[in-house]
Write a protein that holds these residues in place. Structure first.
Motif, PDB file in Angstrom:
ATOM      1  N   VAL A  82       4.088  -7.020   9.243  1.00 30.98           N
ATOM      2  CA  VAL A  82       3.829  -5.678   8.725  1.00 30.98           C
ATOM      3  C   VAL A  82       5.143  -4.914   8.657  1.00 30.98           C
ATOM      4  N   PHE A  83       5.480  -4.462   7.471  1.00 32.98           N
ATOM      5  CA  PHE A  83       6.697  -3.693   7.245  1.00 32.98           C
ATOM      6  C   PHE A  83       6.250  -2.283   6.920  1.00 32.98           C
ATOM      7  N   VAL A  84       6.493  -1.346   7.814  1.00 31.16           N
ATOM      8  CA  VAL A  84       5.891  -0.027   7.637  1.00 31.16           C
ATOM      9  C   VAL A  84       6.936   1.081   7.679  1.00 31.16           C
ATOM     10  N   THR A  85       6.883   1.978   6.691  1.00 23.78           N
ATOM     11  CA  THR A  85       7.777   3.142   6.740  1.00 23.78           C
ATOM     12  C   THR A  85       6.972   4.337   7.231  1.00 23.78           C
ATOM     13  N   THR A  86       7.631   5.187   7.947  1.00 24.21           N
ATOM     14  CA  THR A  86       6.944   6.387   8.433  1.00 24.21           C
ATOM     15  C   THR A  86       7.987   7.411   8.813  1.00 24.21           C
ATOM     16  N   ASP A  89       3.947   1.892   2.715  1.00 22.62           N
ATOM     17  CA  ASP A  89       4.872   2.999   2.490  1.00 22.62           C
ATOM     18  C   ASP A  89       4.205   4.295   2.938  1.00 22.62           C
ATOM     19  N   GLU A  90       4.606   4.807   4.076  1.00 23.16           N
ATOM     20  CA  GLU A  90       4.022   6.017   4.657  1.00 23.16           C
ATOM     21  C   GLU A  90       2.503   5.984   4.612  1.00 23.16           C
ATOM     22  N   PRO A  91       1.899   5.023   5.281  1.00 24.14           N
ATOM     23  CA  PRO A  91       0.445   4.840   5.136  1.00 24.14           C
ATOM     24  C   PRO A  91      -0.360   5.902   5.843  1.00 24.14           C
ATOM     25  N   MET A 125       0.869  -1.179   0.000  1.00 26.38           N
ATOM     26  CA  MET A 125       0.000   0.000   0.000  1.00 26.38           C
ATOM     27  C   MET A 125       0.901   1.223   0.000  1.00 26.38           C
ATOM     28  N   SER A 126       0.657   2.138  -0.918  1.00 29.86           N
ATOM     29  CA  SER A 126       1.519   3.314  -1.013  1.00 29.86           C
ATOM     30  C   SER A 126       0.864   4.486  -0.300  1.00 29.86           C
ATOM     31  N   GLN A 127       1.597   5.566  -0.202  1.00 30.55           N
ATOM     32  CA  GLN A 127       1.067   6.716   0.520  1.00 30.55           C
ATOM     33  C   GLN A 127      -0.085   7.394  -0.209  1.00 30.55           C
ATOM     34  N   LYS A 128      -0.314   6.982  -1.439  1.00 29.35           N
ATOM     35  CA  LYS A 128      -1.421   7.612  -2.178  1.00 29.35           C
ATOM     36  C   LYS A 128      -2.736   6.867  -1.988  1.00 29.35           C
ATOM     37  N   GLY A 187      -9.932   8.853   5.871  1.00 23.97           N
ATOM     38  CA  GLY A 187      -9.674   7.760   6.789  1.00 23.97           C
ATOM     39  C   GLY A 187     -10.258   6.437   6.295  1.00 23.97           C
ATOM     40  N   TRP A 188     -11.447   6.523   5.717  1.00 26.63           N
ATOM     41  CA  TRP A 188     -12.092   5.304   5.194  1.00 26.63           C
ATOM     42  C   TRP A 188     -11.340   4.758   4.002  1.00 26.63           C
ATOM     43  N   LYS A 189     -10.906   5.689   3.148  1.00 27.44           N
ATOM     44  CA  LYS A 189     -10.147   5.276   1.963  1.00 27.44           C
ATOM     45  C   LYS A 189      -8.896   4.543   2.388  1.00 27.44           C
ATOM     46  N   GLN A 190      -8.242   5.118   3.419  1.00 28.60           N
ATOM     47  CA  GLN A 190      -6.997   4.557   3.909  1.00 28.60           C
ATOM     48  C   GLN A 190      -7.208   3.131   4.392  1.00 28.60           C
TER      49      GLN A 190
END
Lengths: 241, 369
Positions: free
Chosen positions: A190-194, A162-164, A84-87, A141-144
């Motif tokens: 879960v591998f998460v960048t932030t 990626d920057e979720p 999942m990308s930041q977009k 928030g719902w989209k996310q």
């Protein structure tokens, strides 16, 4: 108790001409972990993640994701990961239902599987009332959360985020972390960048990247001790200097 | 694999059907373009108003004037009495042509003395001026022949022209093939480059690339719906041309449709190639408009003849797919030729398509790394 390794990276390097974006990083991630991948903008997080998910070929080094070589078995890697990308990357002009159906379709889910998945996701996210409205009208928030659920539509072992939480308000960010915990409880890695340091506290372990290198890697508590800091924010500031 | 492909095509149709702008481009533009070209861009004219400067004012000159008007091409606006008045008509725009008939017209005419009739036109509009002079000259020649039965002077060379395949010089015969070439290009190339750029903008392209889908399937899935719709458009324009503007289809319909299909694939390949180098929809739009539409309109021989252009432009014209496609269309539709006569053009188009597909494939791969 040490469980099996699901991501293993050895000296992974990516150069663009003279510029080294990722400089010999080595780490591993255990199954079921929430692994925080931190770093300032431009530290090389996105380049590293792109190599792991098969969008970019490493210049040097090797890596294994879900038991498959990221270079030679990229196709197998792709089947076992979600991204999942930041977009939030949903189709705005499709309804939540159609989005789920499409992504289920491209991962080769059967009609029945898609049906049950759709029901599950809509119920879990409480999206039934808007199931047939186009995504463009949904709150961020719902989209996310929908994008997150869709990135796991094919039940992958690992999900890369990626920057979720970029551009979302603090309350929604907290709610989103709840859903990350839920996914992790089901045994998913879960591998998460932030770059929000408060979020780093939620992770089981974090790595901090500075200028293409991993400068620190441990649990948030150990890192705070190691750097003699009270918060992750402080740890980060000390590292960056 | 087929199932995944269908999921893709279905999704693409949702996009198209829900976006009014795309629908408008798909079905509004073809109809609008055909009707516009059909009713405005025409080299024929009716009732052009002319002035007459008749110095003779005798029987034969009156007959000549009547003869000019009988054709329906000219109506006399004003009879003027001096050259000074000529200018006024042109300046006001009430007159497009002045016919000057000299003194003693009747006697000179029947005595077979040389006569000079002056035709004066407004050169600021050269296309029109040329056509008017041509029409008027023809009318005067027929008048002479009718009146004198046959040329008394055996040494006069009579030129008789016939325009084969389009004897009445109907402009629709030219613009229908040209319009098809343009429309297919707009829809196939521009829309596909736009839709792929859109996925890049949204970030969904990234998700697709992370999925196990082979890149070729992604391209095919995106392109197929547009191929289908462009083909429907080609048929729509042909039908409009046939029924509204009476443009014939003399050759084989199957060959014609095959050529359309081939050209659609060429245009789609161009569109995907454009999309591999453009990051945003705006970028894709500019590239397809400037890089495809303009040259195809101007350098394909659709509006201006290629042969009269400078060498450089001719060479550019030679590599534009539309040039060959229009050639095929005109051959098959108007001259009714078979495959044998357009095989060269079809070969070139096929070759171009393969080249474009190769570059697209290569570019797409590079971008993945």
């Amino acid at each position: 108790m040490h469980s099996e390794t699901i991501i293993q990276v050895n000296g992974l390097t990516k150069r663009f001409g003279d510029f080294t974006a990722v400089n010999e990083i080595t780490f591993k991630v255990d199954k079921g972990e929430i692994f925080g991948f931190l770093g300032a903008n431009g530290a090389g997080k996105t380049t590293a993640i792109k190599m792991l998910i098969g969008l970019s070929k490493p210049t040097k080094g090797s890596g294994k994701v879900a038991g498959f070589d990221i270079e030679k078995q990229a196709e197998h890697v792709k089947k076992n990961i979600g991204y999942m990308s930041q977009k939030f990357s949903l189709y705005d002009d499709l309804t939540p239902k159609e989005n789920i159906r499409f992504y289920g379709g491209i991962y080769g889910l059967s009609r029945n599987e898609i049906k049950t998945k759709t029901k599950e996701i809509l119920e879990e996210l409480d999206l039934k009332s808007v199931a047939n409205k186009t995504v463009v009208s949904l709150p961020l928030g719902w989209k996310q959360r929908l994008a997150f659920a869709i990135s796991m539509v094919h039940d992958p072992d690992i999900v890369f985020l990626d920057e979720p939480t970029g551009g979302v308000d603090p309350k929604v960010r907290r709610e989103f972390w709840e859903t990350i915990y839920q996914a992790s409880e089901k045994g998913r890695t879960v591998f998460v960048t932030t770059h929000y340091m408060d979020e780093a506290e939620y992770c089981d372990r974090v790595s901090i990247m500075v200028a293409g290198k991993i400068e620190a890697l441990d649990t948030p508590n150990n890192l705070k001790q190691q750097f003699n800091a009270t918060s992750m924010d402080e740890v980060f500031l000390k590292l960056a200097r | 694999m087929i199932k995944i492909f269908w999921a893709f095509v279905k999704k693409e149709f949702y996009h198209i059907l829900r976006d009014k702008r795309t629908l408008l481009i798909l079905f509004g533009i073809p109809v609008a373009l055909v009707l516009l070209f059909g009713y405005t861009v025409t080299t024929e004219f009716k009732d052009a108003s002319i002035d007459i400067l008749d110095y003779a004012k005798d029987d034969a000159s009156t007959e000549l004037i009547n003869h000019l008007q009988s054709s329906g091409h000219f109506t006399v606006n004003k009879f003027i009495s001096s050259e000074a008045e000529m200018d006024a008509g042109f300046k006001e725009g009430t007159s497009k042509l002045v016919v000057v008939i000299p003194n003693n017209f009747t006697s000179d005419f029947y005595d077979n003395n040389p006569i000079t009739i002056q035709l004066i036109t407004d050169g600021s509009d050269p296309n029109n001026a040329n056509t008017l002079v041509q029409y008027a000259t023809n009318m005067i020649t027929t008048f002479q022949r009718n009146k004198l039965q046959q040329p008394e002077n055996p040494f006069i060379i009579n030129v008789e022209d016939r325009m084969l395949y389009n004897p009445q010089l109907v402009s629709a015969y030219n613009f229908i093939p040209g319009t098809i070439a343009l429309i297919l290009l707009i829809i196939s190339a521009m829309l596909t480059s736009l839709t792929i750029a859109r996925e890049k903008e949204l970030g969904t392209m990234e998700i697709l690339l992370v999925s196990p889908l082979p890149p070729l399937l992604i391209i095919l899935g995106k392109v197929t719906p547009y191929a289908l719709l462009s083909f429907i458009d080609a048929v729509l324009v042909l039908v409009l041309g046939y029924f509204v503007f009476k443009v014939p289809i003399l050759g084989s319909t199957i060959l014609l449709l095959f050529a359309c299909l081939l050209y659609v694939i060429t245009a789609l390949a161009l569109g995907t190639l454009i999309s591999t180098v453009s990051k945003t929809q705006q970028d894709a739009m500019m590239r397809s408009l400037m890089g495809l539409m303009m040259p195809s309109m101007i350098l394909s021989g659709f509006i201006f003849p290629l042969a009269s252009m400078p060498k450089v432009l001719q060479v550019i014209g030679q590599i534009i797919p539309a040039t060959y496609f229009i050639e095929i269309l005109k051959g098959v539709m108007l001259r009714g030729v078979g495959l044998k006569f357009v095989i060269y053009e079809i070969g070139i188009l096929t070759l171009t398509t393969f080249l474009l597909l190769f570059f697209t494939w290569k570019n797409f791969k590079i971008r993945l790394e």
